[in-house]
Design a protein around this motif. Structure first.
Motif, PDB file in Angstrom:
ATOM      1  N   LEU A  19      21.220 -69.266 -82.773  1.00  0.00           N
ATOM      2  CA  LEU A  19      22.484 -68.589 -81.618  1.00  0.00           C
ATOM      3  C   LEU A  19      22.819 -66.723 -81.366  1.00  0.00           C
ATOM      4  O   LEU A  19      22.253 -65.929 -80.930  1.00  0.00           O
ATOM      5  N   GLY A  20      22.434 -66.904 -82.914  1.00  0.00           N
ATOM      6  CA  GLY A  20      22.208 -64.894 -83.342  1.00  0.00           C
ATOM      7  C   GLY A  20      21.331 -64.257 -82.422  1.00  0.00           C
ATOM      8  O   GLY A  20      21.771 -63.573 -81.260  1.00  0.00           O
ATOM      9  N   VAL A  21      19.936 -64.973 -82.920  1.00  0.00           N
ATOM     10  CA  VAL A  21      19.106 -64.249 -82.469  1.00  0.00           C
ATOM     11  C   VAL A  21      18.824 -64.444 -80.613  1.00  0.00           C
ATOM     12  O   VAL A  21      18.356 -63.878 -79.875  1.00  0.00           O
ATOM     13  N   GLY A  22      19.011 -66.204 -80.158  1.00  0.00           N
ATOM     14  CA  GLY A  22      19.338 -66.062 -78.881  1.00  0.00           C
ATOM     15  C   GLY A  22      20.130 -65.555 -78.094  1.00  0.00           C
ATOM     16  O   GLY A  22      19.719 -65.011 -76.695  1.00  0.00           O
ATOM     17  N   THR A  23      21.187 -64.756 -78.322  1.00  0.00           N
ATOM     18  CA  THR A  23      21.877 -63.944 -77.872  1.00  0.00           C
ATOM     19  C   THR A  23      21.736 -62.545 -77.774  1.00  0.00           C
ATOM     20  O   THR A  23      22.432 -61.850 -76.561  1.00  0.00           O
ATOM     21  N   LEU A  24      20.985 -62.516 -78.685  1.00  0.00           N
ATOM     22  CA  LEU A  24      20.187 -60.551 -79.273  1.00  0.00           C
ATOM     23  C   LEU A  24      19.469 -60.982 -77.521  1.00  0.00           C
ATOM     24  O   LEU A  24      18.426 -60.264 -76.095  1.00  0.00           O
ATOM     25  N   HIS A  25      18.084 -62.367 -76.982  1.00  0.00           N
ATOM     26  CA  HIS A  25      17.565 -62.153 -75.959  1.00  0.00           C
ATOM     27  C   HIS A  25      18.223 -61.506 -74.669  1.00  0.00           C
ATOM     28  O   HIS A  25      17.662 -60.660 -73.709  1.00  0.00           O
ATOM     29  N   PHE A  26      20.007 -61.723 -74.259  1.00  0.00           N
ATOM     30  CA  PHE A  26      20.356 -60.692 -72.891  1.00  0.00           C
ATOM     31  C   PHE A  26      20.943 -59.737 -73.477  1.00  0.00           C
ATOM     32  O   PHE A  26      21.180 -58.816 -72.826  1.00  0.00           O
ATOM     33  N   VAL A  27      21.189 -59.534 -74.510  1.00  0.00           N
ATOM     34  CA  VAL A  27      21.451 -58.360 -75.089  1.00  0.00           C
ATOM     35  C   VAL A  27      20.951 -57.485 -75.463  1.00  0.00           C
ATOM     36  O   VAL A  27      21.224 -55.822 -74.479  1.00  0.00           O
ATOM     37  N   ALA A  28      19.815 -57.579 -75.674  1.00  0.00           N
ATOM     38  CA  ALA A  28      19.027 -56.677 -75.452  1.00  0.00           C
ATOM     39  C   ALA A  28      17.637 -56.926 -75.802  1.00  0.00           C
ATOM     40  O   ALA A  28      16.386 -57.676 -76.524  1.00  0.00           O
ATOM     41  N   PRO A  29      17.203 -57.658 -74.426  1.00  0.00           N
ATOM     42  CA  PRO A  29      16.242 -57.667 -73.919  1.00  0.00           C
ATOM     43  C   PRO A  29      14.671 -57.042 -74.256  1.00  0.00           C
ATOM     44  O   PRO A  29      13.705 -57.655 -74.267  1.00  0.00           O
ATOM     45  N   LYS A  30      14.458 -56.387 -74.468  1.00  0.00           N
ATOM     46  CA  LYS A  30      13.413 -54.941 -74.249  1.00  0.00           C
ATOM     47  C   LYS A  30      12.563 -55.262 -75.630  1.00  0.00           C
ATOM     48  O   LYS A  30      11.146 -55.847 -75.408  1.00  0.00           O
ATOM     49  N   PRO A  31      13.073 -55.618 -76.671  1.00  0.00           N
ATOM     50  CA  PRO A  31      11.921 -56.213 -77.832  1.00  0.00           C
ATOM     51  C   PRO A  31      11.508 -57.262 -77.552  1.00  0.00           C
ATOM     52  O   PRO A  31      10.565 -57.390 -78.010  1.00  0.00           O
ATOM     53  N   PHE A  32      12.055 -58.139 -76.972  1.00  0.00           N
ATOM     54  CA  PHE A  32      11.693 -59.247 -77.368  1.00  0.00           C
ATOM     55  C   PHE A  32      10.642 -59.555 -75.342  1.00  0.00           C
ATOM     56  O   PHE A  32       9.468 -60.624 -75.754  1.00  0.00           O
ATOM     57  N   ASP A  33      11.033 -58.748 -74.869  1.00  0.00           N
ATOM     58  CA  ASP A  33      10.005 -58.260 -73.381  1.00  0.00           C
ATOM     59  C   ASP A  33       8.534 -58.158 -74.422  1.00  0.00           C
ATOM     60  O   ASP A  33       7.489 -58.258 -73.651  1.00  0.00           O
ATOM     61  N   ARG A  45       7.743 -61.435 -67.894  1.00  0.00           N
ATOM     62  CA  ARG A  45       7.861 -61.064 -68.903  1.00  0.00           C
ATOM     63  C   ARG A  45       9.914 -61.045 -69.393  1.00  0.00           C
ATOM     64  O   ARG A  45      10.021 -62.054 -69.699  1.00  0.00           O
ATOM     65  N   ARG A  46      10.365 -60.593 -68.569  1.00  0.00           N
ATOM     66  CA  ARG A  46      11.904 -60.907 -68.294  1.00  0.00           C
ATOM     67  C   ARG A  46      12.680 -61.924 -68.461  1.00  0.00           C
ATOM     68  O   ARG A  46      13.407 -62.287 -69.092  1.00  0.00           O
ATOM     69  N   PRO A  47      12.139 -62.715 -67.572  1.00  0.00           N
ATOM     70  CA  PRO A  47      12.703 -63.962 -66.913  1.00  0.00           C
ATOM     71  C   PRO A  47      12.418 -65.051 -68.348  1.00  0.00           C
ATOM     72  O   PRO A  47      13.236 -65.514 -68.400  1.00  0.00           O
ATOM     73  N   LEU A  48      10.986 -65.049 -69.019  1.00  0.00           N
ATOM     74  CA  LEU A  48      10.386 -65.885 -70.294  1.00  0.00           C
ATOM     75  C   LEU A  48      11.574 -65.504 -71.010  1.00  0.00           C
ATOM     76  O   LEU A  48      12.023 -65.934 -72.522  1.00  0.00           O
ATOM     77  N   THR A  49      11.624 -63.926 -71.430  1.00  0.00           N
ATOM     78  CA  THR A  49      12.657 -63.595 -72.101  1.00  0.00           C
ATOM     79  C   THR A  49      13.985 -64.243 -72.394  1.00  0.00           C
ATOM     80  O   THR A  49      14.774 -64.590 -73.143  1.00  0.00           O
ATOM     81  N   TYR A  50      14.283 -63.889 -71.206  1.00  0.00           N
ATOM     82  CA  TYR A  50      15.908 -64.866 -70.938  1.00  0.00           C
ATOM     83  C   TYR A  50      15.320 -66.382 -70.982  1.00  0.00           C
ATOM     84  O   TYR A  50      16.763 -67.057 -71.636  1.00  0.00           O
ATOM     85  N   ALA A  51      14.593 -66.720 -70.294  1.00  0.00           N
ATOM     86  CA  ALA A  51      15.135 -68.433 -70.402  1.00  0.00           C
ATOM     87  C   ALA A  51      14.268 -68.882 -72.176  1.00  0.00           C
ATOM     88  O   ALA A  51      15.061 -70.334 -72.429  1.00  0.00           O
ATOM     89  N   SER A  52      13.699 -67.734 -72.582  1.00  0.00           N
ATOM     90  CA  SER A  52      13.599 -68.653 -74.298  1.00  0.00           C
ATOM     91  C   SER A  52      15.239 -68.550 -74.792  1.00  0.00           C
ATOM     92  O   SER A  52      15.365 -68.376 -75.908  1.00  0.00           O
ATOM     93  N   GLY A  53      15.868 -67.388 -74.769  1.00  0.00           N
ATOM     94  CA  GLY A  53      17.224 -67.510 -75.066  1.00  0.00           C
ATOM     95  C   GLY A  53      18.269 -68.726 -74.809  1.00  0.00           C
ATOM     96  O   GLY A  53      19.143 -69.048 -75.759  1.00  0.00           O
TER      97      GLY A  53
END
Length: 146
Positions: A19-33, A45-53
């Motif tokens: 839940l914590g890491v998934g939320t970070l995908h939306f709050v701070a997506p750049k590192p995940f991108d 990249r961004r759609p995949l970041t959001y999808a994995s979140g």
């Protein structure tokens, strides 16, 4: 030696983490991108970041609810396995470009690669836990829970 994580504790731990890491995908997506493998197109990249979140948040929430815990364990297992190549790719590229200093460095990236194994094991254990309900409570379950 018996596991320190018994009963619902292992599901609550993994669920909270997802839940914590998934939320970070939306709050701070750049590192995940930045850790999406370079073999995939930039515009994905961004759609995949959001999808994995979304999947991480869903798996985390499912792990917290006893009725959906086993399914959440399965989803968490496949999610962790699916993102493992991104962690390996980031380590091979020298770290996480979206994260500063030690956290985003090559050492941190290489430490994360083997740390996926205990997470996979934990998700697998939760998914196979025979003490976890798999569907709506039955009359028998309702009587024993009272």
């Amino acid at each position: 030696m018996r596991s320190l994580l018994r009963g619902p504790a292992k599901a609550l731990l993994l669920g909270g983490l997802l839940l914590g890491v998934g939320t970070l995908h939306f709050v701070a997506p750049k590192p995940f991108d930045s850790i999406i493998p370079r073999a995939l197109p930039e515009e994905a990249r961004r759609p995949l970041t959001y999808a994995s979140g979304v999947v991480e948040v869903a798996a985390g929430a499912m792990l917290l609810a006893p009725r959906t815990r086993r399914l959440g364990g399965r989803l968490a297992f496949w999610l962790i396995l699916a993102v493992w190549p991104a962690n390996i790719d980031a380590a091979l590229r020298g770290g996480y470009p979206g994260l500063p200093g030690v956290v985003g460095g090559a050492t941190a990236a290489w430490i994360r690669v083997p740390l996926q194994l205990p997470l996979l094991w934990l998700a697998h254990r939760i998914a196979r836990d025979p003490g976890t309900p798999t569907g709506p409570a039955t009359e028998t379950n309702a009587r024993t829970d009272a």
